[in-house]
Design a protein around this motif. Structure first.
Motif, mmCIF file in Angstrom:
data_model
loop_
_atom_site.group_PDB
_atom_site.id
_atom_site.type_symbol
_atom_site.label_atom_id
_atom_site.label_comp_id
_atom_site.label_asym_id
_atom_site.label_seq_id
_atom_site.Cartn_x
_atom_site.Cartn_y
_atom_site.Cartn_z
ATOM 1 N N PRO A 218 20.589 -3.832 -1.124
ATOM 2 C CA PRO A 218 19.208 -4.421 -1.150
ATOM 3 C C PRO A 218 19.186 -5.169 -2.939
ATOM 4 C CG PRO A 218 19.067 -2.184 -1.705
ATOM 5 C CD PRO A 218 20.548 -2.351 -1.231
ATOM 6 N N TRP A 219 19.873 -6.364 -3.030
ATOM 7 C CA TRP A 219 19.942 -6.971 -4.173
ATOM 8 C C TRP A 219 18.775 -7.516 -4.584
ATOM 9 C CZ3 TRP A 219 19.117 -12.098 -5.353
ATOM 10 C CH2 TRP A 219 19.722 -12.514 -6.874
ATOM 11 N N LEU A 220 17.867 -8.090 -3.839
ATOM 12 C CA LEU A 220 16.697 -8.766 -4.259
ATOM 13 C C LEU A 220 15.944 -7.659 -4.854
ATOM 14 C CD1 LEU A 220 14.869 -11.479 -4.256
ATOM 15 C CD2 LEU A 220 13.572 -10.031 -2.123
ATOM 16 N N GLN A 221 15.685 -6.359 -4.112
ATOM 17 C CA GLN A 221 14.692 -5.406 -4.635
ATOM 18 C C GLN A 221 15.001 -4.918 -5.613
ATOM 19 O OE1 GLN A 221 12.674 -2.904 -1.692
ATOM 20 N NE2 GLN A 221 13.939 -3.661 -0.181
ATOM 21 N N HIS A 222 16.362 -4.839 -6.058
ATOM 22 C CA HIS A 222 16.907 -4.300 -7.529
ATOM 23 C C HIS A 222 16.391 -5.315 -8.624
ATOM 24 C CE1 HIS A 222 18.396 -0.410 -6.527
ATOM 25 N NE2 HIS A 222 19.148 -0.489 -5.539
ATOM 26 N N GLN A 223 16.482 -6.574 -8.130
ATOM 27 C CA GLN A 223 16.263 -7.462 -9.105
ATOM 28 C C GLN A 223 15.001 -7.535 -9.509
ATOM 29 O OE1 GLN A 223 18.442 -9.167 -10.814
ATOM 30 N NE2 GLN A 223 20.453 -8.478 -9.485
ATOM 31 N N LEU A 224 14.014 -7.327 -8.443
ATOM 32 C CA LEU A 224 12.575 -7.491 -8.968
ATOM 33 C C LEU A 224 12.171 -6.118 -9.502
ATOM 34 C CD1 LEU A 224 11.471 -8.579 -5.385
ATOM 35 C CD2 LEU A 224 11.071 -9.632 -7.392
ATOM 36 N N ASP A 225 12.865 -4.919 -9.369
ATOM 37 C CA ASP A 225 12.482 -3.896 -10.191
ATOM 38 C C ASP A 225 13.677 -2.873 -10.196
ATOM 39 O OD1 ASP A 225 11.471 -1.536 -11.116
ATOM 40 O OD2 ASP A 225 10.048 -1.062 -9.341
ATOM 41 N N PRO A 226 14.349 -3.071 -11.457
ATOM 42 C CA PRO A 226 15.789 -2.550 -11.689
ATOM 43 C C PRO A 226 15.550 -0.973 -11.682
ATOM 44 C CG PRO A 226 15.331 -4.064 -13.305
ATOM 45 C CD PRO A 226 13.987 -3.861 -12.620
ATOM 46 N N GLU A 227 14.413 -0.458 -11.822
ATOM 47 C CA GLU A 227 14.344 0.953 -11.812
ATOM 48 C C GLU A 227 14.016 1.659 -10.572
ATOM 49 O OE1 GLU A 227 11.294 1.551 -14.423
ATOM 50 O OE2 GLU A 227 12.426 0.266 -15.954
ATOM 51 N N LEU A 228 14.154 0.749 -9.425
ATOM 52 C CA LEU A 228 13.790 1.105 -8.042
ATOM 53 C C LEU A 228 14.680 2.049 -7.487
ATOM 54 C CD1 LEU A 228 11.829 0.553 -5.809
ATOM 55 C CD2 LEU A 228 13.746 -1.289 -4.968
ATOM 56 N N GLY B 98 0.839 -1.042 0.045
ATOM 57 C CA GLY B 98 0.003 0.093 0.131
ATOM 58 C C GLY B 98 0.829 1.330 -0.091
ATOM 59 N N VAL B 99 2.096 1.206 0.574
ATOM 60 C CA VAL B 99 2.617 2.505 0.731
ATOM 61 C C VAL B 99 3.765 2.511 -0.487
ATOM 62 C CG1 VAL B 99 2.745 2.630 3.326
ATOM 63 C CG2 VAL B 99 4.575 1.722 2.214
ATOM 64 N N GLY B 100 3.315 1.579 -1.388
ATOM 65 C CA GLY B 100 4.143 1.981 -2.743
ATOM 66 C C GLY B 100 5.391 0.957 -2.732
ATOM 67 N N SER B 101 5.805 0.109 -1.736
ATOM 68 C CA SER B 101 7.105 -0.530 -2.175
ATOM 69 C C SER B 101 6.739 -1.939 -2.296
ATOM 70 C CB SER B 101 7.783 -0.248 -0.968
ATOM 71 O OG SER B 101 9.223 -1.094 -0.998
ATOM 72 N N TRP B 102 6.227 -2.536 -3.578
ATOM 73 C CA TRP B 102 6.015 -3.780 -3.787
ATOM 74 C C TRP B 102 7.212 -4.801 -3.463
ATOM 75 C CZ3 TRP B 102 7.670 -7.043 -7.713
ATOM 76 C CH2 TRP B 102 8.116 -6.266 -8.638
ATOM 77 N N THR B 103 8.216 -4.269 -3.881
ATOM 78 C CA THR B 103 9.804 -5.156 -3.619
ATOM 79 C C THR B 103 9.902 -5.391 -2.236
ATOM 80 O OG1 THR B 103 10.748 -3.285 -3.652
ATOM 81 C CG2 THR B 103 10.541 -4.065 -5.667
ATOM 82 N N ALA B 104 9.423 -4.415 -1.516
ATOM 83 C CA ALA B 104 9.679 -4.868 0.091
ATOM 84 C C ALA B 104 8.872 -5.924 0.395
ATOM 85 C CB ALA B 104 9.630 -3.457 0.945
ATOM 86 N N ALA B 105 7.544 -5.741 -0.061
ATOM 87 C CA ALA B 105 6.408 -6.748 0.367
ATOM 88 C C ALA B 105 6.940 -8.240 -0.011
ATOM 89 C CB ALA B 105 5.213 -6.474 -0.155
#
Lengths: 103, 670
Positions: free
Chosen positions: B498-508, B343-350
């Motif tokens: 934060p490797w995983l979050q960058h892999q999920l969304d490279p533009e993050l 909800g707060v906009g960080s689907w990669t953290a979820a």
């Protein structure tokens, strides 16, 4: 063997399984299940003859089957309600025991 | 080596095959069902790793493979498979955790008579879950979504001879169905307004720019954008499946199923499907983000529902006494965290928290299963105790899981994912309430997990069963050890970068706003742990009957929490009562109005029959009597055939049918 033959063979097999189930089981729910299988065999025939028939573009076979499924769902609901009513009445659902309609 | 999107179907197909083998093999043939299930799952794991390998080569690329399912008139229904890092990471997690839980089940279900069936259901579940993950079409996803619900129903009610298990299965199925109705409506609406259900389709998919722009551009009568309304309807499905407030009531009851089921389905994978769904349709959910005029954004609702769930689940978990229910409410709370992050906009953290949570919560549930198995199905933590010395391996692993869940800093993966979520909540500019709810839940989580450990593993054994508990065999402890190692090793997904979050969304873009929040949350975790130990660890429970220390302090609050804030009673009093009243009304209608009409007609018939008979007897008797006597004779003979046995009739129909078929075949069909 053409695809049509294959479909018909599958539906025949399904029909036989359903028939054997409906004849051999004493649990009314399983008899109902067998009947549903036979119904689905008929549905497969509908689809097969439509798909490999002269006019596969028009959706009439599919529509027919959708109606058959809807009817089957209604029939299952009524059938299960009947089974529950019978169970309340005689405390079991053996088909052989419901013989009050004997002539 | 990589696996392309085109051959992605192999991943769910293998467990499905194993389920089929399990279904048709003989009941006493245990090793075939279990062996094929575990083998299929491990091959799927290898395939998932290959898929992940391929997806990571081009993380921004959504590789898809679409095909026609059937066409109806001019409409073609298309399905597809999608391969991107989100799918691939989820597949790896599900197959890996699944394999370990399958192995654990070998030991846990050893004495069960329906052993074979259990593995058949488990494989079926895995197939449906993996199908859900690889779907590139909301329709295919929905089909698998319902199959997963069916598998969950079958497995919660696996011990169906227990009335509570049968009731819990029914409750889970019906409650999630309420959410699914919303999902189905959302799907229909989406199809109606965009003409497609494929996620990615080279520019025409529903998650691609053209459709999103047109959907967020349409404004409904109530001022919402169409994409907001569709997003919220889809979110309804996620609320039901992921046990979010107000549909969370089914998840704690689902603990009636065998513990491996709770670990696999109701902690690690299926309940996370709702989070996955929202993450998958995230572009749709966030399409209204830039519209200033709309009254509410879809993601704002998601954030608040998540915050409420996170806090409520953690609160209720503090007052539960069943080891599995504590973990169940903890799952509810953690799922709330994930929704909050979405909800707060960080689907990669979820998704990061989803992955780490899957490992440590599966670990905790399997640890609880190990305890329950050793203590002969004693689940009440008041009756356990003193297991630390008797079950050393289980205790060590459970403690690791507990620290990962509580968010003990640095070494444990849960800390990093929770940090990512709190960080995202901190950066949200709509409201700070979700952040405060999240911080409060941090304290509570550390608190109730300390209580659980202190009651279960410390002190002295408080019942016969706990007295005689001893460590389980390696087939049950080995999965624990592997999961515990993973619960710590997954820290490397976020550290040092934060490797995983960058892999999920490279533009993050992850902005680093100092370490203030991290220090605060570490202090809160420490506060929760020490508070828990201060209350429950200093003076350990001596007897089963002894009252909980918090019950002395605030009996009313604790009673309300132990009663799960009365949601079950509320629903029974409102929805349940409306349903009962409707049924009573329908019954009365049927019995008196329609039945009365039928009875009236029947009486009318009897009356006219009587009149007829009078006329007959007076005027027309005589010669007819002899004719009717002979008819009666033949009628009596025919009535012998009327046995009243449905099977007899069926048999006659079948034989007649065969004779007819033979006659047609012999005579030649024209």
């Amino acid at each position: 063997m053409s695809p049509l033959h294959l479909c018909l063979l599958i539906s025949t097999g399904l029909f036989c399984i359903g028939l054997a189930g409906a004849l051999a089981r004493s649990n009314t729910i399983l008899v109902l299940l067998g009947i549903e299988l036979m119904l689905n065999a008929a549905n497969i025939n509908f689809i097969a003859f439509w798909r490999f028939g002269p006019s596969p573009v028009a959706g009439n076979g599919m529509i027919f089957v959708l109606f058959a499924i809807a009817v089957a769902a209604a029939e299952a609901a009524v059938g299960l309600a009947l089974i529950i009513a019978v169970y309340r009445h005689q405390k079991n659902i053996r088909l052989q025991d419901s013989t009050t309609l004997k002539g | 080596m990589t696996l392309s999107a085109q051959s992605l179907w192999l991943i769910p197909a293998l467990p499905l095959l194993a389920a089929a083998i399990g279904a048709i093999s003989a009941r006493k043939n245990r090793s075939i069902a279990a062996g094929s299930a575990i083998l299929a799952m491990s091959i799927s794991f290898v395939l998932s790793c290959l898929a992940l390998n391929g997806a990571l080569l081009a993380p921004a690329n959504h590789a898809f493979f679409n095909f026609d399912w059937f066409d109806l008139g001019a409409t073609t229904v298309r399905l597809g498979f999608l391969l991107d890092p989100l799918t691939a990471f989820m597949c790896v997690m599900v197959t890996f955790v699944g394999t370990l839980i399958f192995i654990f089940s070998l030991g846990y279900m050893k004495e069960d008579a329906n052993f074979k069936q259990f593995f058949c259901f488990l494989s079926f579940f895995a197939a449906a879950m993996l199908g859900l993950l690889i779907a590139n079409s909301l329709l295919l996803l929905f089909i698998c979504w319902e199959l997963v619900g069916l598998a969950s129903y079958l497995l919660i009610g696996f011990w169906f001879h227990k009335p509570s298990a049968a009731a819990a299965a029914k409750k889970a199925f019906i409650t999630t169905r309420i959410g699914d109705l919303g999902l189905l409506l959302g799907i229909l609406w989406l199809y109606d307004s965009s003409g497609s259900l494929l996620f990615y389709d080279g520019g025409h998919g529903v998650l691609e720019l053209a459709t999103l722009t047109s959907l967020s551009g349409q404004t409904l009568a109530c001022g919402l954008a169409a994409s907001t309304a569709i997003g919220l309807l889809i979110f309804c499905g996620a609320v039901g499946k992921s046990g979010q407030f107000p549909l969370h009531v089914w998840l704690p009851d689902a603990m009636e199923g065998p513990t491996p089921v709770s670990a696999l389905i109701h902690a690690a994978t299926m309940v996370a499907a709702g989070v996955f769904l929202v993450a998958r349709v995230y572009p749709l959910m966030s399409a209204d983000a830039l519209l200033a005029a709309v009254p509410v954004h879809a993601l704002t609702v998601v954030a608040f529902i998540g915050a409420i769930t996170a806090l409520m689940g953690a609160l209720i978990a503090c007052a539960q006494n069943d080891i599995k229910r504590v973990l169940a409410f903890s799952t509810v709370s953690q799922l709330g965290y994930m929704m909050l992050a979405l909800g707060v906009g960080s689907w990669t953290a979820a998704i990061f928290h989803l992955l780490t949570h899957a490992f440590f919560k599966a670990l905790l549930f399997l640890g609880a299963g190990s305890v329950i198995h050793a203590a002969h199905h004693e689940q009440d933590i008041r009756s356990l105790g003193g297991l630390r010395t008797k079950m050393k391996v289980t205790f060590a692993n459970f403690a690791i899981g507990m620290m990962a869940l509580s968010g003990v800093p640095f070494l444990f993966s849960g800390f990093w994912s929770k940090e990512a979520i709190l960080h995202a909540a901190h950066g949200w500019n709509v409201s700070s309430l979700p952040l405060y709810a999240g911080l409060a839940a941090v304290v509570l989580t550390a608190f109730y997990m300390t209580r659980l450990i202190a009651e279960t593993f410390f002190g002295k054994a408080r019942s016969e069963h706990a007295e005689h508990a001893h460590e389980n065999s390696a087939v049950m402890t080995l999965p624990l050890v592997i999961l515990a190692v993973c619960a710590m090793a997954l820290s490397f997904l976020a550290w040092p970068s934060p490797w995983l979050q960058h892999q999920l969304d490279p533009e993050l873009q992850i902005e680093t706003s100092g370490h203030g929040l991290m220090i605060l949350s570490i202090i809160l975790v420490g506060a929760g742990l020490s508070l828990g130990w201060w209350i429950y660890g200093r003076k350990l429970r001596q007897t089963v009957q002894q009252r909980d220390p918090l019950n002395h302090a605030a009996p009313a609050v604790m009673a309300a929490l132990a009663n799960r804030l009365g949601f079950d009673e509320l629903y029974a009093g409102t929805v349940g009562r409306v349903n009962t009243l409707t049924a009573a009304f329908a019954n009365a209608l049927d019995r008196w109005v329609i039945g009365g009409l039928v009875n009236f007609l029947a009486h009318l018939g009897v009356f006219s029959g009587g009149v007829n008979r009078q006329i007959d007897e007076d005027n027309l008797n005589g010669g007819f009597d002899r004719v009717s006597a002979s008819i009666r004779g033949s009628g009596q003979r025919y009535s012998k055939a009327q046995t009243g046995e449905a099977h007899g009739y069926l048999r006659v129909i079948a034989i007649a049918f065969i004779v007819l078929a033979l006659a047609l075949v012999m005579g030649g069909v024209r």
